[in-house]
Motif scaffolding. Sequence first.
Motif, PDB file in Angstrom:
ATOM      1  N   THR A   7       0.841  -1.193   0.000  1.00  0.00           N
ATOM      2  CA  THR A   7       0.000   0.000   0.000  1.00  0.00           C
ATOM      3  C   THR A   7       0.883   1.251   0.000  1.00  0.00           C
ATOM      4  N   SER A  10       2.910   5.511  -4.168  1.00  0.00           N
ATOM      5  CA  SER A  10       3.114   6.668  -5.051  1.00  0.00           C
ATOM      6  C   SER A  10       4.462   7.336  -4.847  1.00  0.00           C
ATOM      7  N   THR A  31      -0.861  -0.558  -4.572  1.00  0.00           N
ATOM      8  CA  THR A  31      -2.057   0.245  -4.401  1.00  0.00           C
ATOM      9  C   THR A  31      -1.675   1.670  -4.026  1.00  0.00           C
ATOM     10  N   LEU A  32      -2.476   2.601  -4.477  1.00  0.00           N
ATOM     11  CA  LEU A  32      -2.257   4.021  -4.223  1.00  0.00           C
ATOM     12  C   LEU A  32      -3.517   4.768  -4.612  1.00  0.00           C
ATOM     13  N   ARG A  33      -3.626   6.003  -4.203  1.00  0.00           N
ATOM     14  CA  ARG A  33      -4.856   6.747  -4.479  1.00  0.00           C
ATOM     15  C   ARG A  33      -4.920   7.215  -5.930  1.00  0.00           C
ATOM     16  N   LYS A  34      -3.772   7.468  -6.549  1.00  0.00           N
ATOM     17  CA  LYS A  34      -3.736   7.940  -7.928  1.00  0.00           C
ATOM     18  C   LYS A  34      -2.888   6.979  -8.767  1.00  0.00           C
ATOM     19  N   PRO A  35      -3.518   5.970  -9.367  1.00  0.00           N
ATOM     20  CA  PRO A  35      -2.781   4.914 -10.073  1.00  0.00           C
ATOM     21  C   PRO A  35      -1.886   5.418 -11.198  1.00  0.00           C
ATOM     22  N   GLN A  36      -2.210   6.561 -11.786  1.00  0.00           N
ATOM     23  CA  GLN A  36      -1.401   7.070 -12.899  1.00  0.00           C
ATOM     24  C   GLN A  36       0.025   7.388 -12.467  1.00  0.00           C
ATOM     25  N   SER A  53      -6.400   1.292  -7.453  1.00  0.00           N
ATOM     26  CA  SER A  53      -6.648   2.520  -6.709  1.00  0.00           C
ATOM     27  C   SER A  53      -7.191   2.154  -5.330  1.00  0.00           C
ATOM     28  N   ASP A  55      -7.863   3.984  -1.294  1.00  0.00           N
ATOM     29  CA  ASP A  55      -7.768   4.909  -0.165  1.00  0.00           C
ATOM     30  C   ASP A  55      -8.012   4.060   1.075  1.00  0.00           C
TER      31      ASP A  55
END
Length: 280
Positions: A7, A10, A31-36, A53, A55
């Motif tokens: 987790t 980014s 995993t991260l909040r902004k996959p880009q 994605s 949170d």
Amino acid sequence: MKTWFITGTSGGFGRIMTEMLLERGDRVAATLRKPQALDDLKEQYGEQLWIASLDVTNTEAINQVIHSAFEELGHIDVIVNNAGYGLFGAAEEISNEQLNHLIQTNVVGSLQVTRATLPYLRSQGGGRILQLSSMAGQTGFPALSMYNMSKWAVEGFIEALSQEVAAFNIQTTLIEPGSARTNFSGSSLIVAEGIEDYAQTPVGYMRQMAEQPSDRHTPGDPVKMVKAMIDVADADNAPLRLTLGSDAYEAIHKSLSSRLAALEGQRDTAYSTDFEPKSE
């Protein structure tokens, strides 16, 4: 080849770990909040990198993502609870909103990720859980009382959990890094608005250090630290705690020595509060 679920990938430790594992040929569920933010790695490594994605303040999303990861990847060897952030300020400087979000992210989010993975780890016959803590999980610092609280909470949880799941061949390790040259003091650190009365206290001194970061105060090499984390996950028998960084070692050693000395000084008082032994 191992498969890792990480987790908070980014930046910081999570990003570095993802890069190192992919480079050595492992699979990573990131995993991260902004996959880009991982587009460059996805282009380079393709199916070796699984991205979702997430949170971690959303428990329902945690359960769904972990289910999908195990469903699509099968066996996952190592769970890395890395998502979290710092909150700087004296206890009364922190707003209720800041406190609640910190608890939901650093404490509840970490616990729920771990809880959601346990049925899968049990059914596959074992696995490893690495929980990112901090030297602040073993000793207190002024202006970090709320951050300390969040890390002491996960330390207590993992210490007890390790005893609950050992029978299922699940090993847990608390990672306790000191200061490292990552983005922790930037995007991963929230600074509360100060109260003037604290300006000439240890809180004010700590605030000055936070506002003027220096490499002198951040001796830890994040790449070396991540390498040590990977090594401990690869070891046959994982320690319950892994301390990383000279400042972490010194701070934790001082704190534990002081606490042990204080405890020894209270031995007679502690024993005096037991019931008197019954005479035969």
